[in-house]
Design an enzyme around this catalytic site. Structure first.
Site, mmCIF file in Angstrom:
data_model
loop_
_atom_site.group_PDB
_atom_site.id
_atom_site.type_symbol
_atom_site.label_atom_id
_atom_site.label_comp_id
_atom_site.label_asym_id
_atom_site.label_seq_id
_atom_site.Cartn_x
_atom_site.Cartn_y
_atom_site.Cartn_z
ATOM 1 N N GLU A 159 30.948 10.395 2.717
ATOM 2 C CA GLU A 159 31.477 10.377 4.152
ATOM 3 C C GLU A 159 30.519 10.717 5.002
ATOM 4 O O GLU A 159 30.361 11.997 5.195
ATOM 5 C CB GLU A 159 32.869 11.159 4.059
ATOM 6 C CG GLU A 159 33.842 10.701 3.130
ATOM 7 C CD GLU A 159 35.249 11.586 3.283
ATOM 8 O OE1 GLU A 159 35.067 12.684 4.004
ATOM 9 O OE2 GLU A 159 35.961 11.473 2.429
ATOM 10 N N ASP A 207 0.759 -1.046 -0.052
ATOM 11 C CA ASP A 207 0.031 0.078 -0.046
ATOM 12 C C ASP A 207 0.944 1.212 0.090
ATOM 13 O O ASP A 207 1.585 1.521 0.921
ATOM 14 C CB ASP A 207 -0.861 -0.057 1.302
ATOM 15 C CG ASP A 207 -1.830 1.187 1.453
ATOM 16 O OD1 ASP A 207 -1.668 2.186 0.536
ATOM 17 O OD2 ASP A 207 -2.516 1.364 2.461
ATOM 18 N N ARG A 254 31.546 19.040 -0.278
ATOM 19 C CA ARG A 254 31.594 19.023 1.089
ATOM 20 C C ARG A 254 30.203 19.689 1.660
ATOM 21 O O ARG A 254 30.261 19.595 3.095
ATOM 22 C CB ARG A 254 32.944 19.830 1.619
ATOM 23 C CG ARG A 254 34.071 18.901 1.109
ATOM 24 C CD ARG A 254 35.359 19.792 1.494
ATOM 25 N NE ARG A 254 35.318 19.673 2.905
ATOM 26 C CZ ARG A 254 36.081 19.143 3.865
ATOM 27 N NH1 ARG A 254 36.352 17.657 3.198
ATOM 28 N NH2 ARG A 254 36.357 19.184 4.790
ATOM 29 N N GLU A 300 33.070 9.048 12.689
ATOM 30 C CA GLU A 300 32.896 8.653 11.311
ATOM 31 C C GLU A 300 33.680 7.420 10.942
ATOM 32 O O GLU A 300 34.543 6.985 11.581
ATOM 33 C CB GLU A 300 33.531 9.598 10.466
ATOM 34 C CG GLU A 300 33.404 9.581 8.880
ATOM 35 C CD GLU A 300 34.344 10.771 8.161
ATOM 36 O OE1 GLU A 300 34.599 10.269 7.028
ATOM 37 O OE2 GLU A 300 34.383 11.792 8.547
ATOM 38 N N GLU A 340 35.327 16.518 -4.532
ATOM 39 C CA GLU A 340 34.582 16.198 -3.195
ATOM 40 C C GLU A 340 33.537 17.477 -2.823
ATOM 41 O O GLU A 340 34.174 18.364 -2.670
ATOM 42 C CB GLU A 340 35.696 16.034 -2.276
ATOM 43 C CG GLU A 340 35.101 15.406 -1.055
ATOM 44 C CD GLU A 340 36.093 15.756 0.129
ATOM 45 O OE1 GLU A 340 35.704 15.924 1.418
ATOM 46 O OE2 GLU A 340 37.273 15.759 0.051
ATOM 47 N N GLU A 351 29.173 11.493 8.443
ATOM 48 C CA GLU A 351 29.380 11.770 10.118
ATOM 49 C C GLU A 351 28.234 11.582 11.019
ATOM 50 O O GLU A 351 26.930 11.406 10.422
ATOM 51 C CB GLU A 351 29.975 13.169 10.515
ATOM 52 C CG GLU A 351 31.280 13.305 9.662
ATOM 53 C CD GLU A 351 31.425 14.639 9.508
ATOM 54 O OE1 GLU A 351 32.984 15.143 9.360
ATOM 55 O OE2 GLU A 351 30.660 15.848 9.439
ATOM 56 N N ARG A 389 40.487 22.541 2.914
ATOM 57 C CA ARG A 389 38.963 21.988 3.171
ATOM 58 C C ARG A 389 37.991 22.832 3.319
ATOM 59 O O ARG A 389 36.679 22.566 3.738
ATOM 60 C CB ARG A 389 39.289 21.045 4.475
ATOM 61 C CG ARG A 389 39.735 19.652 3.968
ATOM 62 C CD ARG A 389 40.180 18.800 5.171
ATOM 63 N NE ARG A 389 40.335 17.341 4.925
ATOM 64 C CZ ARG A 389 41.432 16.969 4.754
ATOM 65 N NH1 ARG A 389 42.609 17.538 4.537
ATOM 66 N NH2 ARG A 389 41.629 15.590 4.256
ATOM 67 N N HIS A 417 30.428 14.467 3.136
ATOM 68 C CA HIS A 417 31.067 14.907 1.847
ATOM 69 C C HIS A 417 30.689 13.764 1.011
ATOM 70 O O HIS A 417 31.253 12.594 1.020
ATOM 71 C CB HIS A 417 32.436 14.789 2.351
ATOM 72 C CG HIS A 417 32.841 15.728 3.440
ATOM 73 N ND1 HIS A 417 33.889 15.904 4.352
ATOM 74 C CD2 HIS A 417 32.130 16.866 3.995
ATOM 75 C CE1 HIS A 417 34.014 16.753 5.148
ATOM 76 N NE2 HIS A 417 32.773 17.502 5.129
ATOM 77 N N GLU A 437 35.550 12.158 15.283
ATOM 78 C CA GLU A 437 35.532 13.436 14.888
ATOM 79 C C GLU A 437 35.537 14.622 15.674
ATOM 80 O O GLU A 437 35.787 14.450 16.842
ATOM 81 C CB GLU A 437 34.019 13.544 13.897
ATOM 82 C CG GLU A 437 34.097 13.134 12.391
ATOM 83 C CD GLU A 437 35.137 14.137 11.522
ATOM 84 O OE1 GLU A 437 35.679 15.052 12.032
ATOM 85 O OE2 GLU A 437 35.564 13.589 10.344
#
Length: 476
Positions: free
Chosen positions: A135, A56, A366, A226, A364, A137, A346, A275, A219
């Protein structure tokens, strides 16, 4: 690690070898939540595996009306794995949702949308494979309480690692005094890192359900961790996010704790991101690689980044789909909201992993977080990137300076675009900017999605007073 079965015949043999008693069917809704229903093994035949399991669809948020509620779950047999948490042997099958009224994969099924995104990349001759490496966390807390009533609202979170517990009198144990502190959680050993054994258990169980685990670590925030897993194709990577979240939550639960992937549960400490590493391939060749260029990035990779940045405000409706998402995207907590790219920094919204060779060159992103539905988040970024390749979009950058040190005026002077500051902003951008998502995301889906997010998240949040508003406004 990887597949346990490859086809229907192997599925039944595997079930017999493991004395499987139940078959658990899993599918994902537009929020990214996993749902399931369980069949007795004796009721599962080759015919129903091939034709689909009825269910359903009217009771799933933002799906079918009651007068067209009948739908089918089409099991993807090679996704089968044994549930490590059930008392009786149970095998899990990840499913796609099939629309019996249109005779096709359901337009609101996130997994089906991600499949269509990959097929689209192939149909326009750009790529026949797309690899994603998220990635995710998470936080592990000892206790969480919250209330949301007409006359009261609030929450309280606790973890033994919390700096606020430095003077707590514990009834059953002494106060150790070993805590990471705010923003102090990156890589301390025990006893400051209190989650070593918990993460180790998670890592072992993740391997047991088919993920290839690389590492695990504490982390930056207190109570935050992580676990790194190997990338996969766009569908497999999203499947793995669902497995990952299931295992992390269950291991925490079975150890008397609670896990959350909420982007920003702690004020003043780092939040949870997702990320996402990405690359496009064709005929076994990495299309993002060009030796000698900045970060070894090809022109196609630059255009892919440019497309994601051009449509980032609309993409955020899928990659950062909750009001809490934008509490993470604030300066000062390693959450990148400035839309530029860098091979080392970063603080950029897109990082190019340093020193990557031909096979490992990738981008990547982020800014996404784990409150997103992974299938929709990956598909939206990929469609934006493909649009960038088509239109040869060029992003701002590269920029290797510390972007966190820039003031808002400096960001504006340099002409660097930013992520939206609210979910309302991202949804309004999605309403204006959605052609790049078609034909993979239908008009009906986009309309239903933004309505759902406004009604479920934006308007209720905007209508509620907060504790901070009482602190600043009550005496006015």
């Amino acid at each position: 690690m990887g597949k346990f079965v490859n086809n229907v015949e192997e599925f039944f043999s595997y079930c017999e070898e493991n004395d499987v008693q139940f078959v658990d069917l899993r599918f994902t809704d537009i929020k990214g939540a996993w749902h399931h229903l369980t069949y007795r093994m004796s009721a599962v035949t080759t015919e129903i595996l091939e034709n689909g399991f009825p269910f359903d669809g009217s009771s799933v948020d933002a799906w079918q009306p009651i007068n067209k509620s009948d739908m089918l779950l089409k099991a993807d047999v090679p996704t089968a794995f044994l549930d490590p948490f059930t008392a009786d042997p149970t095998i899990i099958l990840i499913c796609d949702v099939y629309d019996i009224y249109k005779g096709e994969l359901y337009e609101k099924c996130p997994r089906s949308i991600a499949k269509k995104a990959l097929a689209h990349a192939d149909s326009i001759g750009i790529a026949d494979a797309a690899y994603f490496g998220p990635e995710n966390e998470f936080f592990i807390f000892d206790d969480v309480k919250f209330v949301d009533n007409i006359n009261e609202a609030g929450y309280k979170i606790d973890t033994e690692e919390g700096a606020w517990n430095s003077s707590t009198d514990y009834k059953d144990m002494y106060n150790t005094g070993h805590r990471p502190g705010t923003k102090g959680g990156y890589f301390p050993v025990q006893p400051t890192d209190s989650m070593v054994d918990l993460r180790a258990e998670m890592m072992l169980i993740l391997e047991q359900v088919g993920l290839e685990v690389v590492l695990g670590h504490h982390e930056v925030a207190q109570g935050q961790g992580e676990i790194g897993v190997v990338f996969s194709d766009i569908i497999g990577a999203a499947d793995n996010v669902q497995k990952y979240k299931y295992v992390v939550k269950m291991i925490a639960h079975l150890n008397g704790k609670t896990a959350t992937f909420m982007p920003k549960p702690l004020y003043g400490d780092n939040g949870n991101g997702m990320h996402v590493h990405q690359s496009l391939w064709k005929d076994g060749k990495n299309l993002f690689y060009s030796e000698g260029n900045y970060g070894n990035l090809s022109e196609m990779a630059i255009n892919y980044i440019g497309g994601i940045f051009k449509h980032a405000r609309a993409v955020a409706a899928f990659t950062n789909p909750t009001t809490n998402s934008y509490k993470r995207l604030l300066p000062g907590f390693e959450a990148p909201s400035i839309l530029t790219y860098s091979s080392q920094n970063r603080s950029a919204s897109c990082r190019i992993p340093y020193g990557a060779g031909e096979k490992a060159t990738r981008v990547e992103m982020r800014f996404p977080d784990s409150s997103s539905c992974p299938y929709l988040a990956f598909a939206a970024m990929m469609m934006a990137g493909l649009d960038g390749i088509k239109n040869r979009d060029i992003p701002v950058g590269p920029m290797d300076e510390d972007l966190f040190e820039l003031s808002l005026d400096e960001i504006r002077e340099k002409g660097i675009p930013q992520m939206p500051h609210t979910l309302r902003g991202s949804l309004e951008s999605l309403i204006r900017d959605n052609d790049f998502l078609k034909p993979v995301f239908t008009d009906h889906f986009i309309e239903e999605y933004q309505h759902y997010r406004f009604e479920r998240d934006v308007w209720p949040d905007e209508g509620r007073p907060t504790a901070y508003e009482f602190k600043t406004t009550y005496q006015c």
